[in-house]
Design an enzyme around this catalytic site. Structure first.
Site, PDB file in Angstrom:
ATOM      1  N   TYR A 124       3.370  33.770  42.808  1.00  0.00           N
ATOM      2  CA  TYR A 124       3.985  33.383  44.303  1.00  0.00           C
ATOM      3  C   TYR A 124       5.365  33.204  44.082  1.00  0.00           C
ATOM      4  CZ  TYR A 124       4.198  30.819  48.724  1.00  0.00           C
ATOM      5  OH  TYR A 124       4.454  30.539  49.895  1.00  0.00           O
ATOM      6  N   LYS A 166      -3.929  27.842  53.537  1.00  0.00           N
ATOM      7  CA  LYS A 166      -4.311  29.220  53.668  1.00  0.00           C
ATOM      8  C   LYS A 166      -5.941  29.207  54.366  1.00  0.00           C
ATOM      9  CE  LYS A 166      -0.289  30.653  52.352  1.00  0.00           C
ATOM     10  NZ  LYS A 166       0.041  30.874  51.029  1.00  0.00           N
ATOM     11  N   ARG A 212       0.485   5.188  51.924  1.00  0.00           N
ATOM     12  CA  ARG A 212       0.834   5.886  50.706  1.00  0.00           C
ATOM     13  C   ARG A 212      -0.236   6.495  49.785  1.00  0.00           C
ATOM     14  NH1 ARG A 212       3.866   4.616  46.904  1.00  0.00           N
ATOM     15  NH2 ARG A 212       5.314   3.299  48.010  1.00  0.00           N
ATOM     16  N   ASP A 214      -3.337  28.949  40.102  1.00  0.00           N
ATOM     17  CA  ASP A 214      -3.317  28.880  41.552  1.00  0.00           C
ATOM     18  C   ASP A 214      -4.585  29.645  41.974  1.00  0.00           C
ATOM     19  OD1 ASP A 214      -2.700  29.736  44.118  1.00  0.00           O
ATOM     20  OD2 ASP A 214      -0.525  29.592  43.700  1.00  0.00           O
TER      21      ASP A 214
END
Ligand SMILES: *Cc1c(COP(=O)(O)O)cnc(C)c1O
Length: 395
Positions: free
Chosen positions: A108, A205, A55, A180
């Protein structure tokens, strides 16, 4: 080092590649140790890119985090299983009950939903602000304002923010600045040169670039990196090395892909501007886009994503345009190699403090890597269908 060269080399230190070109996929949950001494060493250094437990990452994630830090320019990068997880976890790392954050009004939509649901439930208040507010942001800062959150250009409507002015005012009031930076993609905007404290990307993206992985990153300055990193661990955030391997591949071609996205999108946008079906072109490189002057001042380039407003049409004729597209597929998201189209007849629905006064629908395009003349052809036929649908109605 110029950005093209940087993207080829980022994260490829020998300690990760061990001699091959690409940092390999290192899959692990358990890490086993040969001695108590070794185990103690790993435990003591588990925050410092040492193999400890799956992890906490393996060489694949360490290499990718290094690459993103080199590209964006901060002190360290936390990795999340989606862009949305990067945004929500970055915010959660720095707020407590009773705090206040400032969120840009064209953010967003899932970011807004997080503020209106999770933050609200926690007793963290959100005030939305006009993306073009500039120095006026000072009036909205309260003594408990912890985060000024930016997204530039903003989702759907593409307003470019005056990041250095906003950041300077926020810092004056001990308020941190998150951005962002998905549109900037680590290529077109250098967040830390403009006062940003944490730069977040939906790596889903352009970093991944092939529409086949969900991934988020948050890169922080020296000041905020320890808290961001620790909170990422506390929240159990981890990501598959296979996905990170694909994201690393994406980085290698990022510069050349974006160059082509930019060139084709500018050609499409210029063509759209000559069409009588098209009103405002909301592309940051165009004067008709709010904040164009900040784009010219602060950005190095653009990419394939922009919007435009029609001069005619309603839901039904817009549907006729959209349903017949050949190359522009309908889909949320963007940043892959393929072209995408979204129609929107109710932009005002996802904003609360700024109005949207356009009468006719908005279309958002992601201009992909297809031949640009095929794409223009596709749009041209789309306008024919739009006009035909309107004419049929009038008959
Ligand atoms: C897509 C997107 C996100 C969210 O990314 P996911 O990986 O889909 O969760 C965040 N911000 C912007 C601007 C986006 O376009």
């Amino acid at each position: 080092m110029k950005k093209e060269t940087q993207f080829i080399n980022a994260g490829r230190q020998a300690k990760w590649t061990k001699g091959v070109v690409n940092p390999p996929v290192e899959r692990a949950s358990t890490v086993v140790f040969d001695s108590v001494k070794q185990m103690k060493h790993a435990t003591a250094n588990r925050g410092n890119q040492v193999l400890f437990y799956g992890r906490r990452g393996t060489s694949t994630s360490f290499a990718f985090a290094d690459a993103m830090t080199e590209i964006e320019g901060g002190a360290g990068c936390a990795i999340y299983p989606s862009g949305t997880a990067a945004i929500t976890n970055a915010i959660l790392a720095f707020v407590k009950t009773g705090d206040h954050i400032l969120m840009v009004d064209n953010t967003y939509e899932p970011t807004r939903d997080f503020c209106d649901n999770v933050l609200k439930r926690m007793g963290v208040e959100t005030t939305y602000y006009d993306p073009m507010i500039g120095a006026g942001i000072e009036d909205l800062i309260q003594s408990n304002t912890r985060i000024l959150f930016l997204e530039s250009p903003g989702s759907i409507t593409m307003e470019v923010q005056d990041v250095p002015t906003l950041a300077a005012i926020a810092h004056k009031h001990n308020c941190m600045v998150m951005l962002d930076n998905t549109w900037g993609a680590g290529v077109n905007f250098k967040p830390f040169d403009f006062g940003v404290d944490i730069s977040i990307q939906a790596a889903t993206k352009y970093i991944v670039g092939h529409s086949d992985v969900m991934l988020g990153t948050a890169v922080a300055t020296e000041e905020y990196w320890p808290t961001l990193r620790e909170n990422s661990y506390l929240m159990g955030q981890c990501t598959s090395p296979d996905d990170l391997y694909l994201a690393m591949r994406g980085i290698r071609t990022l510069a050349v892909r974006l160059k082509q996205h930019q060139e084709s999108a500018l050609k499409v946008a210029n063509w759209l501007q000559t069409r009588e079906e098209v009103g405002k072109v909301l592309h940051p490189a165009f004067e008709s886009c709010p904040g164009h002057e900040f784009f010219k001042r602060d950005f190095i380039g653009s990419n394939g994503l922009f919007s435009f407003v029609l001069t005619r049409g309603d839901q039904q004729s817009l549907n006729a345009l959209l349903d017949g597209m050949k190359h522009f597929k309908m889909g949320y998201s963007w940043g892959g190699f393929e072209s995408l189209i979204l129609g929107n007849t109710n932009v005002g629905r996802i904003r609360t403090v700024t109005s949207w006064d356009e009468t006719y629908p908005l279309i958002r395009l992601h201009v992909g890597l297809e031949n640009v003349d095929d794409l223009i052809d596709d749009l041209s036929h789309g306008f024919e269908r739009l006009n035909q649908a309107l004419e049929n109605r009038n008959d």
